[in-house]
Enzyme design. Structure first.
Site, PDB file in Angstrom:
ATOM      1  N   LYS A  32     -13.385  -5.664   5.646  1.00  0.00           N
ATOM      2  CA  LYS A  32     -14.753  -5.930   5.120  1.00  0.00           C
ATOM      3  C   LYS A  32     -14.976  -7.465   5.195  1.00  0.00           C
ATOM      4  O   LYS A  32     -16.310  -7.796   5.594  1.00  0.00           O
ATOM      5  CB  LYS A  32     -14.725  -5.358   4.024  1.00  0.00           C
ATOM      6  CG  LYS A  32     -14.805  -3.770   3.883  1.00  0.00           C
ATOM      7  CD  LYS A  32     -14.589  -3.134   2.379  1.00  0.00           C
ATOM      8  CE  LYS A  32     -14.538  -1.690   2.585  1.00  0.00           C
ATOM      9  NZ  LYS A  32     -14.486  -0.987   1.519  1.00  0.00           N
ATOM     10  N   GLN A  42     -13.180  -2.193  -4.570  1.00  0.00           N
ATOM     11  CA  GLN A  42     -12.498  -1.376  -3.730  1.00  0.00           C
ATOM     12  C   GLN A  42     -11.652  -0.333  -4.615  1.00  0.00           C
ATOM     13  O   GLN A  42     -11.198  -0.433  -5.527  1.00  0.00           O
ATOM     14  CB  GLN A  42     -11.137  -2.077  -2.835  1.00  0.00           C
ATOM     15  CG  GLN A  42     -10.689  -1.182  -2.043  1.00  0.00           C
ATOM     16  CD  GLN A  42     -11.709  -0.657  -0.816  1.00  0.00           C
ATOM     17  OE1 GLN A  42     -12.590  -1.369  -0.361  1.00  0.00           O
ATOM     18  NE2 GLN A  42     -11.420   0.590  -0.434  1.00  0.00           N
ATOM     19  N   ASP A  79     -22.180  -0.448  -2.346  1.00  0.00           N
ATOM     20  CA  ASP A  79     -21.472   0.675  -2.276  1.00  0.00           C
ATOM     21  C   ASP A  79     -22.602   1.956  -2.421  1.00  0.00           C
ATOM     22  O   ASP A  79     -22.306   3.157  -1.908  1.00  0.00           O
ATOM     23  CB  ASP A  79     -20.269   1.053  -2.987  1.00  0.00           C
ATOM     24  CG  ASP A  79     -18.919   0.431  -2.246  1.00  0.00           C
ATOM     25  OD1 ASP A  79     -18.900   0.667  -1.164  1.00  0.00           O
ATOM     26  OD2 ASP A  79     -17.950   0.127  -3.072  1.00  0.00           O
TER      27      ASP A  79
HETATM   28  N1  GUN Z   1     -12.498   3.586  -1.360  1.00  0.00           N
HETATM   29  C1  GUN Z   1     -12.567   4.603  -0.179  1.00  0.00           C
HETATM   30  N2  GUN Z   1     -13.722   4.493   0.272  1.00  0.00           N
HETATM   31  C2  GUN Z   1     -14.650   3.167  -0.406  1.00  0.00           C
HETATM   32  C3  GUN Z   1     -15.758   2.841  -0.443  1.00  0.00           C
HETATM   33  O1  GUN Z   1     -16.476   3.116   0.543  1.00  0.00           O
HETATM   34  N3  GUN Z   1     -16.093   1.694  -1.412  1.00  0.00           N
HETATM   35  C4  GUN Z   1     -15.174   1.580  -2.183  1.00  0.00           C
HETATM   36  N4  GUN Z   1     -15.437   0.459  -2.984  1.00  0.00           N
HETATM   37  N5  GUN Z   1     -13.936   1.850  -2.325  1.00  0.00           N
HETATM   38  C5  GUN Z   1     -13.546   2.642  -1.264  1.00  0.00           C
END
Ligand code: GUN
Length: 282
Positions: A51, A95, A118
């Site tokens: 990311k 995350q 998100d």
């Molecule tokens: N863990 C698995 N998928 C995601 C996501 O799309 N965003 C975040 N923050 N954590 C995740």
């Protein structure tokens, strides 16, 4: 045919570069995305790196914050609240999953909806359900783009979503419904999963159970989107769909890796620029 998520995501990212540049000109600074990693889950670390790298590629400033697995909840909440109050931060992502001493709801609530790239804040989740403007969660948003990339219309199709998580299953079902698909959601208590999945023109599998769906469960000519990604003890990555048997039955199928994953990251970049743009224009 394979849906090349990596290539499609690459094109989305390339299109975001001039947009990021234009917004940076208008604001007098680049967009800034803060990514918070707690603990040392190797998969989470890989995703966070991807990311940050993608952000820099697009022209978004990436700000990585790392906390040990044992960080007290109050300390994490204070750090997230500080990012939320920081006017130079446009998007915040924590995350998931988080270690057991942390209540993820408390953390998600600490990010204001305007910085919630998100789309996990309850205000964004309810707006999505109500059909109001909101940040759409990255993976579901990317899945719709991947389906659209096939040129097959979603309207009127039978869609089956296997998995009912807040991150993927529930929101992608709503997005498919918004596109006038007839949607069923299957889960671990669903009886005779196979007879349901065999009716699906569009099959989205997001369970985290390796090879749960094989070719015998796929309707000939279907579009199959595999959201799962797991690593075996030998280190090979694979999805929730048995690609080898499903690829000859489906008309279109996403590979793992190289399908949904890169598209999720690209949608995160798009969401970050949307949040930045809204903040600039406020
Ligand atoms: N863990 C698995 N998928 C995601 C996501 O799309 N965003 C975040 N923050 N954590 C995740």
């Amino acid at each position: 045919m394979t849906i090349d998520g990596k290539a499609i995501a690459g094109r989305v990212m390339a299109d975001l570069i001039p947009r990021a540049e234009r917004l940076a000109q208008a604001a007098g600074r680049k967009a800034c995305l803060a990514v918070v990693l707690v603990g040392d889950n190797p998969a989470s670390r890989t995703y966070v790196r991807a990311k940050i790298k993608a952000a820099e590629l697009v022209g978004i400033q990436g700000k990585e914050l790392e906390f040990p697995a044992g960080v007290p909840q109050d300390e994490l909440l204070a750090a997230v609240s500080a990012l939320d109050a920081d006017p130079s931060v446009d998007g915040i992502l924590v995350q998931l999953p988080l270690p057991p001493q942390i209540d993820p709801d408390r953390v998600l609530d600490a990010i204001s909806p305007a910085k919630d790239v998100d789309g996990f804040h309850p205000a964004n989740v309810s707006s999505l359900q109500l059909g109001r403007p909101c940040t759409i969660p990255c993976t579901p948003k990317g899945i719709i783009r991947l389906i659209d990339s096939t040129g097959v219309s979603i309207e009127g199709k039978r869609a089956v979503v296997v998995g009912r998580s807040n991150i993927v299953g529930k929101p992608v079902a709503k997005l498919l419904l918004d596109r006038n698909a007839t949607v069923s959601i299957a889960h671990s208590h669903t009886r005779d999963l196979k007879s349901l999945t065999r009716e699906a023109d569009i099959l989205v599998v997001a369970t985290g159970k390796r090879s749960l769906v094989d070719g015998s469960m796929v309707k000939p000519g279907a579009i199959v989107i595999d959201v799962g990604i797991t690593r075996t003890a030998e280190g090979t990555l694979g999805g929730d769909v048995d690609f080898a048997s499903a690829k000859d039955v489906a008309a279109w199928i996403t590979p793992v890796p190289g399908g949904v994953g890169p598209m999720t990251v690209a949608m995160l970049m798009e969401n970050t620029l949307e949040c930045f743009e809204a903040r600039i224009n406020r």
